[in-house]
Design a protein around this motif. Structure first.
Motif, PDB file in Angstrom:
ATOM      1  N   ILE A  94       0.835  -1.209   0.000  1.00  0.00           N
ATOM      2  CA  ILE A  94       0.000   0.000   0.000  1.00  0.00           C
ATOM      3  C   ILE A  94       0.866   1.254   0.000  1.00  0.00           C
ATOM      4  O   ILE A  94       0.570   2.217  -0.715  1.00  0.00           O
ATOM      5  CB  ILE A  94      -0.978  -0.024   1.190  1.00  0.00           C
ATOM      6  CG1 ILE A  94      -2.017  -1.136   0.962  1.00  0.00           C
ATOM      7  CG2 ILE A  94      -1.658   1.330   1.373  1.00  0.00           C
ATOM      8  CD1 ILE A  94      -2.910  -1.409   2.134  1.00  0.00           C
ATOM      9  N   GLN A  95       1.946   1.242   0.765  1.00  0.00           N
ATOM     10  CA  GLN A  95       2.871   2.388   0.761  1.00  0.00           C
ATOM     11  C   GLN A  95       3.447   2.624  -0.628  1.00  0.00           C
ATOM     12  O   GLN A  95       3.557   3.761  -1.084  1.00  0.00           O
ATOM     13  CB  GLN A  95       4.004   2.162   1.765  1.00  0.00           C
ATOM     14  CG  GLN A  95       3.611   2.379   3.198  1.00  0.00           C
ATOM     15  CD  GLN A  95       3.154   3.809   3.435  1.00  0.00           C
ATOM     16  OE1 GLN A  95       1.964   4.048   3.600  1.00  0.00           O
ATOM     17  NE2 GLN A  95       4.055   4.747   3.433  1.00  0.00           N
ATOM     18  N   TYR A  96       3.814   1.529  -1.302  1.00  0.00           N
ATOM     19  CA  TYR A  96       4.356   1.637  -2.655  1.00  0.00           C
ATOM     20  C   TYR A  96       3.356   2.322  -3.587  1.00  0.00           C
ATOM     21  O   TYR A  96       3.702   3.249  -4.326  1.00  0.00           O
ATOM     22  CB  TYR A  96       4.729   0.241  -3.181  1.00  0.00           C
ATOM     23  CG  TYR A  96       5.004   0.214  -4.655  1.00  0.00           C
ATOM     24  CD1 TYR A  96       6.214   0.697  -5.173  1.00  0.00           C
ATOM     25  CD2 TYR A  96       4.067  -0.278  -5.550  1.00  0.00           C
ATOM     26  CE1 TYR A  96       6.467   0.686  -6.527  1.00  0.00           C
ATOM     27  CE2 TYR A  96       4.308  -0.296  -6.908  1.00  0.00           C
ATOM     28  CZ  TYR A  96       5.504   0.188  -7.390  1.00  0.00           C
ATOM     29  OH  TYR A  96       5.755   0.179  -8.737  1.00  0.00           O
ATOM     30  N   TRP A 144       1.163   6.651  -6.884  1.00  0.00           N
ATOM     31  CA  TRP A 144      -0.023   7.350  -7.366  1.00  0.00           C
ATOM     32  C   TRP A 144      -0.222   8.723  -6.733  1.00  0.00           C
ATOM     33  O   TRP A 144      -1.211   9.398  -7.021  1.00  0.00           O
ATOM     34  CB  TRP A 144      -1.262   6.502  -7.118  1.00  0.00           C
ATOM     35  CG  TRP A 144      -1.294   5.244  -7.928  1.00  0.00           C
ATOM     36  CD1 TRP A 144      -0.604   4.978  -9.074  1.00  0.00           C
ATOM     37  CD2 TRP A 144      -2.057   4.081  -7.649  1.00  0.00           C
ATOM     38  NE1 TRP A 144      -0.901   3.715  -9.524  1.00  0.00           N
ATOM     39  CE2 TRP A 144      -1.792   3.139  -8.666  1.00  0.00           C
ATOM     40  CE3 TRP A 144      -2.945   3.728  -6.639  1.00  0.00           C
ATOM     41  CZ2 TRP A 144      -2.375   1.887  -8.699  1.00  0.00           C
ATOM     42  CZ3 TRP A 144      -3.530   2.479  -6.687  1.00  0.00           C
ATOM     43  CH2 TRP A 144      -3.242   1.573  -7.710  1.00  0.00           C
ATOM     44  N   ALA A 145       0.705   9.158  -5.906  1.00  0.00           N
ATOM     45  CA  ALA A 145       0.527  10.426  -5.182  1.00  0.00           C
ATOM     46  C   ALA A 145       0.319  11.613  -6.117  1.00  0.00           C
ATOM     47  O   ALA A 145      -0.477  12.503  -5.835  1.00  0.00           O
ATOM     48  CB  ALA A 145       1.723  10.679  -4.275  1.00  0.00           C
ATOM     49  N   GLY A 146       0.992  11.639  -7.241  1.00  0.00           N
ATOM     50  CA  GLY A 146       0.878  12.771  -8.155  1.00  0.00           C
ATOM     51  C   GLY A 146      -0.230  12.637  -9.182  1.00  0.00           C
ATOM     52  O   GLY A 146      -0.493  13.571  -9.926  1.00  0.00           O
ATOM     53  N   ARG A 147      -0.881  11.502  -9.236  1.00  0.00           N
ATOM     54  CA  ARG A 147      -1.918  11.280 -10.239  1.00  0.00           C
ATOM     55  C   ARG A 147      -3.263  11.830  -9.795  1.00  0.00           C
ATOM     56  O   ARG A 147      -3.571  11.874  -8.621  1.00  0.00           O
ATOM     57  CB  ARG A 147      -2.099   9.782 -10.503  1.00  0.00           C
ATOM     58  CG  ARG A 147      -0.927   9.142 -11.162  1.00  0.00           C
ATOM     59  CD  ARG A 147      -1.254   7.712 -11.464  1.00  0.00           C
ATOM     60  NE  ARG A 147      -0.108   7.024 -12.029  1.00  0.00           N
ATOM     61  CZ  ARG A 147      -0.122   5.757 -12.361  1.00  0.00           C
ATOM     62  NH1 ARG A 147      -1.191   5.036 -12.178  1.00  0.00           N
ATOM     63  NH2 ARG A 147       0.948   5.205 -12.869  1.00  0.00           N
ATOM     64  N   LYS A 148      -4.034  12.219 -10.783  1.00  0.00           N
ATOM     65  CA  LYS A 148      -5.419  12.610 -10.514  1.00  0.00           C
ATOM     66  C   LYS A 148      -6.327  11.707 -11.332  1.00  0.00           C
ATOM     67  O   LYS A 148      -5.996  11.334 -12.451  1.00  0.00           O
ATOM     68  CB  LYS A 148      -5.664  14.065 -10.905  1.00  0.00           C
ATOM     69  CG  LYS A 148      -5.089  15.052  -9.942  1.00  0.00           C
ATOM     70  CD  LYS A 148      -5.582  16.442 -10.262  1.00  0.00           C
ATOM     71  CE  LYS A 148      -5.077  17.412  -9.204  1.00  0.00           C
ATOM     72  NZ  LYS A 148      -5.551  18.763  -9.467  1.00  0.00           N
ATOM     73  N   LEU A 149      -7.446  11.367 -10.768  1.00  0.00           N
ATOM     74  CA  LEU A 149      -8.428  10.570 -11.493  1.00  0.00           C
ATOM     75  C   LEU A 149      -8.960  11.365 -12.674  1.00  0.00           C
ATOM     76  O   LEU A 149      -9.098  12.579 -12.596  1.00  0.00           O
ATOM     77  CB  LEU A 149      -9.603  10.216 -10.584  1.00  0.00           C
ATOM     78  CG  LEU A 149      -9.339   9.236  -9.476  1.00  0.00           C
ATOM     79  CD1 LEU A 149     -10.555   9.158  -8.559  1.00  0.00           C
ATOM     80  CD2 LEU A 149      -9.042   7.861 -10.027  1.00  0.00           C
ATOM     81  N   ARG A 150      -9.275  10.665 -13.749  1.00  0.00           N
ATOM     82  CA  ARG A 150      -9.878  11.318 -14.900  1.00  0.00           C
ATOM     83  C   ARG A 150     -11.182  11.972 -14.457  1.00  0.00           C
ATOM     84  O   ARG A 150     -12.001  11.375 -13.785  1.00  0.00           O
ATOM     85  CB  ARG A 150     -10.170  10.285 -15.983  1.00  0.00           C
ATOM     86  CG  ARG A 150     -10.652  10.896 -17.264  1.00  0.00           C
ATOM     87  CD  ARG A 150     -10.850   9.870 -18.346  1.00  0.00           C
ATOM     88  NE  ARG A 150     -10.082   8.661 -18.110  1.00  0.00           N
ATOM     89  CZ  ARG A 150     -10.520   7.439 -18.382  1.00  0.00           C
ATOM     90  NH1 ARG A 150     -11.699   7.253 -18.888  1.00  0.00           N
ATOM     91  NH2 ARG A 150      -9.774   6.383 -18.151  1.00  0.00           N
ATOM     92  N   GLY A 151     -11.345  13.206 -14.803  1.00  0.00           N
ATOM     93  CA  GLY A 151     -12.560  13.922 -14.437  1.00  0.00           C
ATOM     94  C   GLY A 151     -12.504  14.566 -13.059  1.00  0.00           C
ATOM     95  O   GLY A 151     -13.441  15.230 -12.652  1.00  0.00           O
TER      96      GLY A 151
END
Length: 141
Positions: free
Chosen positions: A110-112, A117-124
């Motif tokens: 989960i930490q990995y 994914w810390a910098g990602r944003k969900l589409r929309g």
């Protein structure tokens, strides 16, 4: 999932019918679409359709929220991906020495993903963010 109990040849068509329900612009139309789905499928799959009918209010809860945030709040891809990865990492370890060892594998996985994914944003999400902030302010400020 209800579709797991449906014959392979019928799964695609049933999935398309279900999309008409959850992609409806509002709850009233979704309920009408469910009635059409129910009349079409209940003769061949009565238990599956009844199962959906029994939980319909819960399944359509997201329809109470603004349409701009619906796809952001009902998607489970990140959760499903994380669970799949945890299983993949635990499977080769047939027997772990303790519960703590298994918890450590889960924690590190989960930490990995949190870091990845810390910098990602969900589409929309950009469109939904404004609506979410407004809802937060109305409720808590």
């Amino acid at each position: 999932s209800t579709l797991n109990r449906v014959r392979k040849k019928d799964q695609f068509e049933m999935a398309e019918d279900l999309k008409l329900i959850y992609r409806s612009p509002n709850k009233e139309i979704a309920l009408k679409m469910f009635q059409q789905f129910q009349s079409k499928c209940s003769r061949e799959y009565p238990r599956e359709v009844q199962s959906l009918a029994n939980e319909l209010d819960v399944l359509l809860t997201f329809m109470d929220d603004p349409s701009s945030i619906r796809s952001v709040i009902y998607t489970t891809n990140a959760i499903e991906r994380t669970i799949k990865e945890i299983r993949k990492r635990l499977k080769p370890m047939n027997s772990l020495s303790s519960l703590e060892a298994a918890e450590k594998v889960v924690y590190l996985t989960i930490q990995y993903f949190n870091e990845k994914w810390a910098g990602r944003k969900l589409r929309g999400f950009a469109e939904a963010q404004e609506a979410l902030e407004r809802m937060f302010e109305e409720r808590y400020c």
